[in-house]
Design an enzyme around this catalytic site. Structure first.
Site, PDB file in Angstrom:
ATOM      1  N   ARG A 132       0.850  -1.189   0.000  1.00 38.42           N
ATOM      2  CA  ARG A 132       0.000   0.000   0.000  1.00 38.42           C
ATOM      3  C   ARG A 132       0.883   1.235   0.000  1.00 38.42           C
ATOM      4  O   ARG A 132       1.777   1.373   0.833  1.00 38.42           O
ATOM      5  CB  ARG A 132      -0.894   0.034   1.247  1.00 38.42           C
ATOM      6  CG  ARG A 132      -2.000   1.102   1.191  1.00 38.42           C
ATOM      7  CD  ARG A 132      -2.457   1.481   2.587  1.00 38.42           C
ATOM      8  NE  ARG A 132      -1.499   2.353   3.249  1.00 38.42           N
ATOM      9  CZ  ARG A 132      -1.457   2.554   4.569  1.00 38.42           C
ATOM     10  NH1 ARG A 132      -2.273   1.911   5.369  1.00 38.42           N
ATOM     11  NH2 ARG A 132      -0.561   3.378   5.090  1.00 38.42           N
ATOM     12  N   HIS A 148      -2.417  10.682   2.595  1.00 39.40           N
ATOM     13  CA  HIS A 148      -1.764  10.309   3.848  1.00 39.40           C
ATOM     14  C   HIS A 148      -1.232  11.575   4.511  1.00 39.40           C
ATOM     15  O   HIS A 148      -0.049  11.907   4.441  1.00 39.40           O
ATOM     16  CB  HIS A 148      -0.620   9.324   3.580  1.00 39.40           C
ATOM     17  CG  HIS A 148      -0.102   8.667   4.823  1.00 39.40           C
ATOM     18  ND1 HIS A 148      -0.206   7.315   5.052  1.00 39.40           N
ATOM     19  CD2 HIS A 148       0.526   9.170   5.915  1.00 39.40           C
ATOM     20  CE1 HIS A 148       0.336   7.010   6.210  1.00 39.40           C
ATOM     21  NE2 HIS A 148       0.792   8.140   6.759  1.00 39.40           N
ATOM     22  N   GLU A 168      -6.124   8.004   8.872  1.00 39.87           N
ATOM     23  CA  GLU A 168      -6.300   8.437  10.259  1.00 39.87           C
ATOM     24  C   GLU A 168      -6.932   9.818  10.440  1.00 39.87           C
ATOM     25  O   GLU A 168      -6.346  10.702  11.075  1.00 39.87           O
ATOM     26  CB  GLU A 168      -4.953   8.419  10.983  1.00 39.87           C
ATOM     27  CG  GLU A 168      -4.288   7.065  11.017  1.00 39.87           C
ATOM     28  CD  GLU A 168      -2.947   7.092  11.732  1.00 39.87           C
ATOM     29  OE1 GLU A 168      -2.453   8.206  12.029  1.00 39.87           O
ATOM     30  OE2 GLU A 168      -2.397   6.023  12.008  1.00 39.87           O
ATOM     31  N   ASN A 226      -5.059   1.326  12.018  1.00 42.42           N
ATOM     32  CA  ASN A 226      -3.652   1.359  12.398  1.00 42.42           C
ATOM     33  C   ASN A 226      -3.603   1.168  13.906  1.00 42.42           C
ATOM     34  O   ASN A 226      -4.137   2.004  14.657  1.00 42.42           O
ATOM     35  CB  ASN A 226      -2.998   2.691  12.032  1.00 42.42           C
ATOM     36  CG  ASN A 226      -3.006   2.947  10.538  1.00 42.42           C
ATOM     37  OD1 ASN A 226      -3.300   2.064   9.737  1.00 42.42           O
ATOM     38  ND2 ASN A 226      -2.666   4.166  10.147  1.00 42.42           N
ATOM     39  N   TYR A 240      -1.315   0.240  17.436  1.00 39.03           N
ATOM     40  CA  TYR A 240      -0.011   0.107  18.059  1.00 39.03           C
ATOM     41  C   TYR A 240      -0.062  -0.175  19.551  1.00 39.03           C
ATOM     42  O   TYR A 240       0.800  -0.860  20.082  1.00 39.03           O
ATOM     43  CB  TYR A 240       0.827   1.372  17.812  1.00 39.03           C
ATOM     44  CG  TYR A 240       1.186   1.552  16.362  1.00 39.03           C
ATOM     45  CD1 TYR A 240       2.321   0.933  15.838  1.00 39.03           C
ATOM     46  CD2 TYR A 240       0.387   2.296  15.509  1.00 39.03           C
ATOM     47  CE1 TYR A 240       2.649   1.070  14.497  1.00 39.03           C
ATOM     48  CE2 TYR A 240       0.716   2.439  14.163  1.00 39.03           C
ATOM     49  CZ  TYR A 240       1.846   1.821  13.670  1.00 39.03           C
ATOM     50  OH  TYR A 240       2.162   1.948  12.345  1.00 39.03           O
ATOM     51  N   GLU A 279      -1.827  -0.948   9.512  1.00 43.15           N
ATOM     52  CA  GLU A 279      -0.557  -0.749  10.196  1.00 43.15           C
ATOM     53  C   GLU A 279      -0.653  -1.432  11.553  1.00 43.15           C
ATOM     54  O   GLU A 279      -1.693  -1.405  12.187  1.00 43.15           O
ATOM     55  CB  GLU A 279      -0.228   0.740  10.387  1.00 43.15           C
ATOM     56  CG  GLU A 279       0.087   1.495   9.123  1.00 43.15           C
ATOM     57  CD  GLU A 279       0.451   2.949   9.402  1.00 43.15           C
ATOM     58  OE1 GLU A 279       0.820   3.262  10.563  1.00 43.15           O
ATOM     59  OE2 GLU A 279       0.365   3.769   8.478  1.00 43.15           O
TER      60      GLU A 279
END
Length: 414
Positions: A104, A148, A194, A336, A338, A408
């Site tokens: 991507r 992005h 995001e 995404n 984390y 992600e």
């Protein structure tokens, strides 16, 4: 958000449904242990990867302006980055050599349409066609992110970028060019990266381009901005822009191209710090603000009730026609992930508030839920596999008709 660190490859998992992650983890697995439609891949973003910021007709983006103003703590810029504009063939070969199944990348709006609207840059068009062709030739599935975090500086100068509804039309035109030129080889489109974090980073605390904020909410020193309303306005226009582009794709391209258009959200799970009712409610409120802010309009045509109550008139309202445009205008959710958060209730401030104050929770990040009464670690650099599983379950239950793509995932560097 980890995305401000330059990288050339970032681990990307793509799922067709959340259920694939719910089995017990097994060490020593092989590719055959995963379903055929579970795809291993990697991702980059244009400003963090391409470099060549002043070559072949590309105009400055808001990140060029931001980094050259010395706003990065390490004084880095994307002038060279990973030099992907020149080295993409070598990178695709590395992908093929490592049996990468998907890639991507994002399109630099400034490279493809330097004036923000109107004429397409032939050199920019050639570059992205070359990248896509190289991926196809090597059997790598192509995924494209339209935006992005970066937009042409000229649009920010002209009308304030995401702060103006004018960007909805310009973004739709940009998307139209991408669908038309690349859609014969691209089936997976993510519109915006995001929006829940980019709206805050760009317009609340000022750590992302264009670096707008107001006291006392800015993390950096900002000369312009209004943290109390601008993040809500920006996210609102991002939702409308995504919806407009998605409707365009469905009406004009889907029948022939048979692709899908989704949006990406930054995700973190919320554990209540204690078993008290107020902390349990705070954890639920956190999810409404993190996920519901962006995703609930696609399900119901409006924002979560708690957001409308706490933010009041500072949160934009959808008109009837906008609500109809937005509702259902999504084919998948990209996340995404984390780390997770521990949250506990925070009384709603009576004075000036921004998004974080409207959420009315105290939050801190760490890896695992602590035993009752134990001190909560303050580090945000630890991963939380259980939290990712809970996010997937939550999204699957809340938005049951939508596939979920983990775009992600890994260890946070903040």
């Amino acid at each position: 958000m980890p995305a401000i660190t330059f990288f050339s490859l970032l681990l990307l998992f793509l799922l067709s449904s959340a259920s694939h992650l719910l089995a017990d983890p097994v060490l020593g697995f092989t590719r055959s242990d995963f379903p055929r439609n579970f795809v291993f891949g990697a991702a980059t973003s244009a400003y963090q990867y391409e470099g060549a910021v002043a070559e072949d007709g590309r105009s400055p983006s808001i990140w060029d302006t931001f980094t050259h103003a010395g706003k990065m703590t390490d004084n880095s810029t994307g002038d060279v980055a990973a030099d992907g504009y020149h080295k993409y063939k070598d990178d695709v070969k590395l992908m093929a050599d490592t049996n990468l199944e998907a890639y991507r990348f994002s399109i630099s709006w400034s490279r493809l349409i330097p004036s923000g609207r109107g004429a397409v840059n032939p050199k920019g068009l050639e570059y992205y066609n070359n990248v896509i062709d190289e991926l196809v030739k090597n059997g790598i599935q192509v995924h494209v992110m339209l935006s992005h975090l970066d937009i042409p500086q000229i649009l920010d100068d002209e009308y304030g970028g995401w702060l103006s509804p004018t960007i909805v039309e310009d973004f739709t035109e940009f998307a139209d060019v991408c669908f038309r030129e690349f859609g014969d080889r691209v089936s997976y489109w993510t519109t915006i990266d995001e929006p829940n974090v980019s709206a805050l980073g760009s317009y609340d605390n000022g750590i992302f381009a264009p670096g707008r904020c107001s006291d006392p909410f800015g993390i950096t020193k900002c000369t312009v901005g209004n943290s109390t309303i601008e993040p809500y306005i920006a996210a609102h226009n991002m939702i409308l822009a995504h919806s407009s582009a998605t409707r365009l794709y469905r009406e004009k391209y889907r029948a022939a191209q048979k692709g899908a258009v989704g949006i990406n959200v930054y995700s973190s799970w919320s554990y209540p710090l204690t078993n008290s009712n107020v902390d349990i409610e705070a954890a639920k409120r956190y999810l409404d603000f993190v996920f519901g802010w962006i995703l609930e309009p696609f399900a119901s045509g409006d924002y979560p009730e708690v957001m409308r109550t706490n933010a009041g008139t500072r949160l934009p309202s959808f008109t009837k026609s906008q609500s109809q445009l937005v509702k259902g205008a999504i084919d998948f959710v990209g996340i995404n992930h984390y780390y997770s958060m521990y949250v506990n209730d925070r009384p709603l401030d009576k004075g000036t508030r921004d998004y974080s104050a409207d959420m009315s929770v105290y939050q801190r990040a760490s890896r695992a839920k602590p035993p009752s009464g134990k001190q909560v670690p303050s580090s945000s650099s630890r991963s939380d596999p259980e939290g990712l599983q809970l996010v997937l379950q939550y999204l699957s239950e809340s938005y049951s008709d939508l596939p979920i793509y983990i775009q992600e995932n890994g260890k946070s560097n903040i």
